[in-house]
Each structure stands twice: as C-alpha cells, then as structure tokens.
Scaffold this motif. Structure first.
Motif, PDB file in Angstrom:
ATOM      1  N   ASP A 254      31.819  66.381  28.702  1.00 14.09           N
ATOM      2  CA  ASP A 254      31.302  65.540  27.617  1.00 14.09           C
ATOM      3  C   ASP A 254      30.935  66.361  26.390  1.00 14.09           C
ATOM      4  O   ASP A 254      31.151  65.941  25.249  1.00 14.09           O
ATOM      5  CB  ASP A 254      30.108  64.708  28.081  1.00 14.09           C
ATOM      6  N   TYR A 256      32.313  69.272  25.564  1.00 14.23           N
ATOM      7  CA  TYR A 256      33.591  69.715  25.008  1.00 14.23           C
ATOM      8  C   TYR A 256      34.229  68.602  24.193  1.00 14.23           C
ATOM      9  O   TYR A 256      34.691  68.824  23.061  1.00 14.23           O
ATOM     10  CB  TYR A 256      34.508  70.139  26.154  1.00 14.23           C
ATOM     11  N   ASP A 257      34.258  67.377  24.736  1.00 13.31           N
ATOM     12  CA  ASP A 257      34.886  66.252  24.036  1.00 13.31           C
ATOM     13  C   ASP A 257      34.189  65.935  22.724  1.00 13.31           C
ATOM     14  O   ASP A 257      34.822  65.515  21.752  1.00 13.31           O
ATOM     15  CB  ASP A 257      34.884  65.000  24.925  1.00 13.31           C
ATOM     16  N   ALA A 258      32.869  66.154  22.672  1.00  9.88           N
ATOM     17  CA  ALA A 258      32.094  65.822  21.474  1.00  9.88           C
ATOM     18  C   ALA A 258      32.392  66.767  20.309  1.00  9.88           C
ATOM     19  O   ALA A 258      32.120  66.434  19.154  1.00  9.88           O
ATOM     20  CB  ALA A 258      30.601  65.844  21.789  1.00  9.88           C
ATOM     21  N   GLY A 259      32.947  67.920  20.589  1.00  9.09           N
ATOM     22  CA  GLY A 259      33.283  68.848  19.510  1.00  9.09           C
ATOM     23  C   GLY A 259      33.420  70.260  20.011  1.00  9.09           C
ATOM     24  O   GLY A 259      32.481  70.806  20.599  1.00  9.09           O
ATOM     25  N   HIS A 260      34.602  70.861  19.818  1.00 10.07           N
ATOM     26  CA  HIS A 260      34.845  72.222  20.293  1.00 10.07           C
ATOM     27  C   HIS A 260      35.594  73.021  19.238  1.00 10.07           C
ATOM     28  O   HIS A 260      36.072  72.478  18.233  1.00 10.07           O
ATOM     29  CB  HIS A 260      35.633  72.202  21.610  1.00 10.07           C
ATOM     30  N   ARG A 323      28.322  75.011  14.918  1.00  8.84           N
ATOM     31  CA  ARG A 323      28.153  73.742  14.181  1.00  8.84           C
ATOM     32  C   ARG A 323      27.238  73.924  12.972  1.00  8.84           C
ATOM     33  O   ARG A 323      27.511  73.411  11.878  1.00  8.84           O
ATOM     34  CB  ARG A 323      27.572  72.671  15.107  1.00  8.84           C
ATOM     35  N   LEU A 329      35.534  71.873  13.653  1.00  6.29           N
ATOM     36  CA  LEU A 329      35.425  71.349  15.026  1.00  6.29           C
ATOM     37  C   LEU A 329      36.623  70.454  15.323  1.00  6.29           C
ATOM     38  O   LEU A 329      37.192  69.824  14.428  1.00  6.29           O
ATOM     39  CB  LEU A 329      34.152  70.521  15.193  1.00  6.29           C
ATOM     40  N   GLU A 330      36.971  70.407  16.581  1.00  6.48           N
ATOM     41  CA  GLU A 330      38.013  69.523  17.056  1.00  6.48           C
ATOM     42  C   GLU A 330      37.406  68.619  18.127  1.00  6.48           C
ATOM     43  O   GLU A 330      36.639  69.091  18.965  1.00  6.48           O
ATOM     44  CB  GLU A 330      39.151  70.352  17.647  1.00  6.48           C
ATOM     45  N   ARG A 331      37.685  67.336  18.070  1.00  4.57           N
ATOM     46  CA  ARG A 331      37.113  66.385  19.018  1.00  4.57           C
ATOM     47  C   ARG A 331      38.193  65.761  19.864  1.00  4.57           C
ATOM     48  O   ARG A 331      39.340  65.653  19.442  1.00  4.57           O
ATOM     49  CB  ARG A 331      36.299  65.310  18.289  1.00  4.57           C
TER      50      ARG A 331
END
Length: 334
Positions: A254, A256-260, A323, A329-331
């Motif tokens: 979760d 990772y999915d929110a922003g990596h 951040r 960032l990639e989502r």
C-alpha cells in the motif's frame, strides 16, 4: 551519568555505567589519560538506556561487573555486599542497595560514593519499574547508604536537573524524599509518585538483561557493511535514464502504490529472502533499496550483500525525505 575512575600512579581504571552510544568517547578519554580499563561496572539493570558493558567487554577483553542478582548472562564478575574491586591502587567497596532494582549497588571510594539510581542528588531512584521495591529502597537508604560518613560526595547514575555535587550530609538534610524517615511514610511517598515510563523501557530491559542487540546496533552493523547513494544522485540517474541501477522499494504494497521512486520495483522486506532469486536473478546487478525512513532499506541492502548481491546499496534517506524534497513520484495505476 557515566564515570571513568583512574589511578594516576598505575594507570588502572574502572568505567561505571557506560552507555552504548558513547563508546568512542569513553575509549578516547581513557586513551587521552593513559588509562587501561580493568572493570566495566553497571550499578544495576538499566531500564532507560542501553548499557555498553557487554560491547566494551567483547572489544577490550575486560570483565563486566554486576551484583549477583543480575540476570544478564554476560556478567564476568558477580559481586555481593561488602566486597571490593581493586584496580591498581583504587579500592571500590560494593554496597548492595536494592530498591530501585533488586540488583542495585553503590560503590564507595575514600571521598565519594557512586550511588547508581539508589540515591540521586536531592531525589531518589524510582521504585515502580521491574525489580523495584520501595520498602527495600527505604532500608538501603536509611539503614546502609546514609550511615556512611556525611562528607562523602554523591555521584549518581542520573542528574536530570544538573544539580551541583552534594554530600551525604546535605542529602540527609535537604533531600525532600529523605525527610520521611519512617518506613510506612517513605513507602507511601514512593508509591504516590506519578512518573512517565522511560521511552525505551522494553528494549532497554530486553538488551540489558540478555546481552541482546539493540535496533540501533543492528542498523549500525548493517550500515558498516554497505554503501549509500544520495537522493540527488538517484534523481539525476533517473532523469538520465540510467538502466544500470535497479531500484527496489522494500515497503509494504500500500505504501509503494501510494507513491514510489519512478521505475522502482516492489519487493517487501518481509519477503526479500524468499523472493529475491526470482525477482532479481542477476547477483551482479547494482541494486538500490529504499523504504520510508532509510532504516529497513539499510537492513535489506546488508541482507542482499550477505546473500551475494555484492553491489547492493541503500538510499541515503527515505521516501519521506524524498517527498519533502519535492522529487518525482510514480503511483500505481487504478
């Protein structure tokens, strides 16, 4: 408060209540004074910080000293009431003074007494932590410690308010907690205290009782086995399309999915050892691990190096800092 006590004539020394983060400082002070340590003493099992006794003992081959009631398995010399530690011409007489903990001791020298947490300057040690007993503390104070010569200076294991040096005579006269001399009144006073729990209580007791390692030690050891890459360097390599760098995000899905970091793969730390061969089949790849605060990624990179990924390294910092710096960032889609 830690104490390095040396004999100038023989260059022998004793280190009392060393704290883990100050090891380099102790060694530097001893070297500067030309002293060789003979004993490492903990006046009791500490609950609010991490003892450096075991680490220093292993490094220097010097025995640790605690009361025989201590449960720590690494103690080399277990002492009891009335015994004496000798280092050169130093003589430190041991008083067993339970109350703050059941293994509390004080160390008596000709001009001073190291009181651990039994007696603090204008206060006393608390009795509400594991091993504490207000009735035992009363007896240790009034039947033993305060019967010593009044001119002895008091050097405690903590000095929260920076109180100047006192003597036992001053403590008898001025210490607020020592004015209730009757056992019942003293015990009632101690039980009525409302004190905050130490920040690292559970971890400190775990490591000090067992000789286990702290989280900070594990991180330091991991960091010493790897290298790091700055956020600026990573950002520039991403912008340049560097294909040599494999970025692995070891947070949970979760997060990772929110922003990596753009292009980062996901491989949760908890699955790293089990999935790494499938996910990262090339052990010669340059693998950069990242996490939220930079701690788990440090452990992950050290693990990867242990497993043969000799070019593994970690992001210097974490995704929070990434951040806050406003880096891209990639989502996850969806």
């Amino acid at each position: 408060m830690s104490y390095l006590i040396g004999c100038a004539e023989t260059c022998s020394a004793v280190l009392v209540d060393p704290e883990l983060s100050q090891i380099d400082r102790y060694l530097a002070l001893a070297a500067r004074a030309g002293l060789r340590l003979h004993y490492l003493v903990d006046t009791h099992t500490h609950a609010d910080h991490f003892s450096a006794a075991r680490e220093l003992s292993e490094r220097l081959g010097v025995p640790t000293v605690m009361h025989r009631a201590s449960s720590a398995p690494y103690v080399g010399v277990r002492v009891d009431d009335g015994e004496t530690l000798i280092a050169g011409k130093l003589r430190l007489r041991v008083l067993h003074t339970p109350g703050h903990t059941d293994d509390s001791i004080c160390l008596v020298l000709p001009d001073r007494v190291l009181t651990g947490d039994t007696l603090l300057r204008l206060a006393t040690g608390r009795t509400d932590l594991p091993g504490g007993d207000p009735e035992a503390l009363h007896d240790s104070l009034f039947e033993k410690l305060l019967r010593l010569h009044g001119a002895l200076q008091v050097f405690p294991a903590h000095n929260y308010k920076g109180t100047p040096v006192t003597t036992l005579a001053q403590e008898r006269a001025e210490n607020p907690r020592l004015q209730r001399r009757e056992r019942a009144a003293f015990v009632e006073q101690m039980r009525a205290l409302s004190l905050e729990m130490p920040e690292h209580l559970t971890e400190a007791l775990r490591t000090n009782r067992t000789g286990g390692k702290t989280v900070a030690q594990l991180l330091d050891e991991a960091a010493s086995r790897i290298s790091f890459m700055s956020m600026e360097e990573v950002r520039e390599r991403i912008a340049a399309g560097d294909r040599d760098l494999v970025i692995v995000d070891v947070r949970e899905r979760d997060a990772y999915d929110a922003g990596h970091v753009p292009g980062a793969r996901h491989l949760a730390r908890g699955q790293l050892e089990l999935r790494v061969d499938k996910e990262l089949p090339d052990p010669t790849a340059r693998i950069l691990t990242c996490c939220e605060f930079g701690k788990i990624s440090t452990l992950a990179a050290a693990t990867l190096r242990t497993m043969g990924y000799t070019r593994a390294l970690a992001l210097d910092g974490g995704m929070r800092a990434w951040r806050e710096a406003g880096y891209p960032l990639e989502r996850a889609a969806g």
